[in-house]
Scaffold this motif. Structure first.
Motif, PDB file in Angstrom:
ATOM      1  N   THR A  72      34.267  35.229  51.314  1.00 42.88           N
ATOM      2  CA  THR A  72      35.850  34.607  50.440  1.00 42.88           C
ATOM      3  C   THR A  72      35.389  34.975  49.180  1.00 42.88           C
ATOM      4  O   THR A  72      36.313  35.769  48.253  1.00 42.88           O
ATOM      5  N   ARG A  73      34.093  34.957  48.630  1.00 48.80           N
ATOM      6  CA  ARG A  73      33.579  35.523  46.904  1.00 48.80           C
ATOM      7  C   ARG A  73      33.631  36.834  46.754  1.00 48.80           C
ATOM      8  O   ARG A  73      34.320  37.372  45.985  1.00 48.80           O
ATOM      9  N   TYR A  74      33.237  37.413  48.186  1.00 48.72           N
ATOM     10  CA  TYR A  74      32.973  38.719  48.098  1.00 48.72           C
ATOM     11  C   TYR A  74      34.450  39.783  48.244  1.00 48.72           C
ATOM     12  O   TYR A  74      34.399  39.866  47.504  1.00 48.72           O
ATOM     13  N   GLN A  75      35.055  39.000  48.550  1.00 50.54           N
ATOM     14  CA  GLN A  75      37.019  39.904  49.187  1.00 50.54           C
ATOM     15  C   GLN A  75      37.401  39.281  47.608  1.00 50.54           C
ATOM     16  O   GLN A  75      37.927  40.693  46.532  1.00 50.54           O
ATOM     17  N   TYR A  76      37.116  38.435  46.745  1.00 53.08           N
ATOM     18  CA  TYR A  76      37.606  37.501  45.746  1.00 53.08           C
ATOM     19  C   TYR A  76      37.046  38.917  43.994  1.00 53.08           C
ATOM     20  O   TYR A  76      38.081  39.026  43.485  1.00 53.08           O
ATOM     21  N   ILE A  77      35.963  38.651  44.293  1.00 50.85           N
ATOM     22  CA  ILE A  77      35.039  39.762  43.391  1.00 50.85           C
ATOM     23  C   ILE A  77      35.862  41.236  43.646  1.00 50.85           C
ATOM     24  O   ILE A  77      36.241  41.533  42.389  1.00 50.85           O
ATOM     25  N   CYS A  78      35.616  41.323  45.004  1.00 48.42           N
ATOM     26  CA  CYS A  78      36.096  42.586  44.882  1.00 48.42           C
ATOM     27  C   CYS A  78      37.732  43.240  44.226  1.00 48.42           C
ATOM     28  O   CYS A  78      38.197  44.139  43.921  1.00 48.42           O
ATOM     29  N   ARG A  79      38.877  42.629  44.876  1.00 51.39           N
ATOM     30  CA  ARG A  79      39.525  42.814  44.588  1.00 51.39           C
ATOM     31  C   ARG A  79      39.935  43.002  42.888  1.00 51.39           C
ATOM     32  O   ARG A  79      41.064  43.387  42.207  1.00 51.39           O
ATOM     33  N   HIS A  80      39.080  42.163  42.378  1.00 49.94           N
ATOM     34  CA  HIS A  80      39.544  41.709  40.515  1.00 49.94           C
ATOM     35  C   HIS A  80      39.046  42.246  40.058  1.00 49.94           C
ATOM     36  O   HIS A  80      39.089  42.556  38.676  1.00 49.94           O
ATOM     37  N   MET A  81      37.489  42.906  39.851  1.00 49.95           N
ATOM     38  CA  MET A  81      36.545  43.581  39.187  1.00 49.95           C
ATOM     39  C   MET A  81      36.675  44.960  39.037  1.00 49.95           C
ATOM     40  O   MET A  81      38.298  45.588  39.911  1.00 49.95           O
ATOM     41  N   ALA A  91      37.061  42.205  35.049  1.00 51.47           N
ATOM     42  CA  ALA A  91      38.350  41.730  34.989  1.00 51.47           C
ATOM     43  C   ALA A  91      38.096  40.155  35.951  1.00 51.47           C
ATOM     44  O   ALA A  91      38.837  39.858  36.414  1.00 51.47           O
ATOM     45  N   VAL A  92      37.017  40.258  36.790  1.00 50.27           N
ATOM     46  CA  VAL A  92      36.620  38.854  36.697  1.00 50.27           C
ATOM     47  C   VAL A  92      37.369  37.882  36.346  1.00 50.27           C
ATOM     48  O   VAL A  92      37.573  36.521  36.908  1.00 50.27           O
ATOM     49  N   LEU A  93      36.641  37.768  35.225  1.00 50.81           N
ATOM     50  CA  LEU A  93      36.615  36.341  34.571  1.00 50.81           C
ATOM     51  C   LEU A  93      37.182  36.580  33.084  1.00 50.81           C
ATOM     52  O   LEU A  93      36.908  38.247  32.595  1.00 50.81           O
ATOM     53  N   PRO A  94      37.757  35.978  32.701  1.00 51.60           N
ATOM     54  CA  PRO A  94      38.239  36.023  31.044  1.00 51.60           C
ATOM     55  C   PRO A  94      37.384  36.521  30.088  1.00 51.60           C
ATOM     56  O   PRO A  94      36.153  35.529  29.892  1.00 51.60           O
ATOM     57  N   TRP A 110      28.773  43.237  40.801  1.00 55.46           N
ATOM     58  CA  TRP A 110      29.164  43.065  39.624  1.00 55.46           C
ATOM     59  C   TRP A 110      28.528  42.617  38.318  1.00 55.46           C
ATOM     60  O   TRP A 110      27.438  41.772  38.013  1.00 55.46           O
ATOM     61  N   LEU A 111      28.971  43.026  37.521  1.00 50.00           N
ATOM     62  CA  LEU A 111      27.704  43.207  36.140  1.00 50.00           C
ATOM     63  C   LEU A 111      29.274  42.899  34.929  1.00 50.00           C
ATOM     64  O   LEU A 111      30.723  43.091  35.310  1.00 50.00           O
ATOM     65  N   ASN A 112      28.622  41.610  34.276  1.00 52.11           N
ATOM     66  CA  ASN A 112      28.716  40.928  32.878  1.00 52.11           C
ATOM     67  C   ASN A 112      28.679  41.806  32.113  1.00 52.11           C
ATOM     68  O   ASN A 112      28.205  41.613  31.490  1.00 52.11           O
TER      69      ASN A 112
END
Length: 232
Positions: free
Chosen positions: A32-41, A76-79, A103-105
Motif C-alpha cells: 500500500t505504501r509503495y503504491q501511494y508513493i509511486c503515484r505521488h512522487m 510530491a509525496v509530502l508538502p 524516494w528522496l526528500n
C-alpha cells in the motif's frame, strides 16, 4: 529460553500462524505504501537534480540503478513544510513483484554531497533482493534486520563515496559515527561479531556492484567476501 541464530533473527520468520499473519499484514502495508508513493512522487524532478551532479562515478551509480530498473522520485509525496520537518532524507522500498523504489526528500538537502550520500545510501538498500541479501527491505519493528541493513547501507555508502572520489568528507564522517551507533545497538540486541562481519561483507558486495561494473572481471560473491573476512 532458546536463543535464535543471527540469521534467523535477521530474516522473516516462516513458522507459526501468528508470525505468518504478521508477515502477510506487513507485506500488505508495504504494498500500500509503495503504491501511494509511486503515484505521488515526482520522478522528473528527482532525476533532474541528480543529473546536475557532475562526478563521473556518481553518474555511473545512477546508470547502474537505471540498468536494474530502480525507480527514483522525490518530494510530491509530502508538502514542503511537512517534508522539511521530516527526519527522513530518503526512503527505499523493495518488495516482491515490484521494481525497487527510492524516494528522496529533496527539501532536506542543501548540497550536492549530501544528496549524493543519501542517494548512494538508498542505492545500497535497493540491492537487497538482486544481490540475494534479503527478499525485501526490512521494517523498523524488525529491529535486528533493520539495524543490520543500516550497517550495510552506511558502510557501503562510505566505500562507494571513497571509490568514486566524491568530495563528501563530512557525510563520510557522519556515516562512520552512525555506523558505530548501529553496531552498538546490534551488540545490545545480542548479535555476534560474525553477524556484523557478514553485514560488512554485504556492504563490500554492494559497493563492488556499483563501482566495478565497467571492469570485465568476475565479481566476488558474498560467500567469497565472507570467507575472506573470516580468515582475517
Amino acid at each position: 529460553m532458546t536463543k535464535r541464530s543471527d540469521t534467523a533473527d535477521r530474516r522473516e520468520p516462516t513458522t507459526g500462524h501468528g508470525q505468518l499473519d504478521q508477515s502477510h499484514a506487513r507485506e500488505r502495508d508495504l504494498a500500500t505504501r509503495y503504491q501511494y508513493i509511486c503515484r505521488h512522487m515526482n520522478v522528473t524532478q528527482a532525476l533532474s537534480r541528480l543529473d546536475r551532479i557532475d562526478n563521473a562515478g556518481f553518474q555511473g551509480v545512477l546508470a547502474q540503478l537505471a540498468d536494474i530498473g530502480v525507480i527514483i522520485g522525490a518530494d510530491a509525496v509530502l508538502p514542503e513544510d511537512l517534508a522539511q520537518r521530516q527526519d527522513r532524507f530518503g526512503l527505499t522500498l523493495v518488495l516482491a513483484g515490484a521494481a525497487p523504489l527510492i524516494w528522496l526528500n529533496l527539501f532536506k538537502h542543501d548540497s550536492a554531497s549530501a544528496l549524493a550520500d543519501t542517494l548512494i545510501h538508498e542505492a545500497v538498500h535497493s540491492t537487497v533482493r538482486i544481490l540475494g541479501r534479503l527478499s525485501r527491505t526490512p521494517e523498523p519493528d524488525e529491529a535486528i534486520a533493520s539495524y543490520g541493513e543500516e550497517v550495510v547501507a552506511l558502510a557501503g555508502a562510505n566505500l562507494i563515496l571513497r571509490k568514486i572520489a566524491f568530495p563528501a568528507h563530512h557525510e563520510i564522517a557522519q556515516n562512520t559515527i552512525t555506523l558505530a551507533r548501529c553496531r552498538s545497538v546490534l551488540h545490545q540486541l545480542g548479535c555476534s561479531e560474525q553477524f556484523l562481519r557478514d553485514r560488512l561483507a554485504e556492504a563490500e558486495l554492494a559497493a563492488n556492484f556499483f563501482t566495478d561494473f565497467g571492469i570485465n572481471v568476475a565479481h566476488p560473491t558474498l560467500e567469497d567476501i565472507q570467507s575472506r573476512s573470516d580468515r582475517n
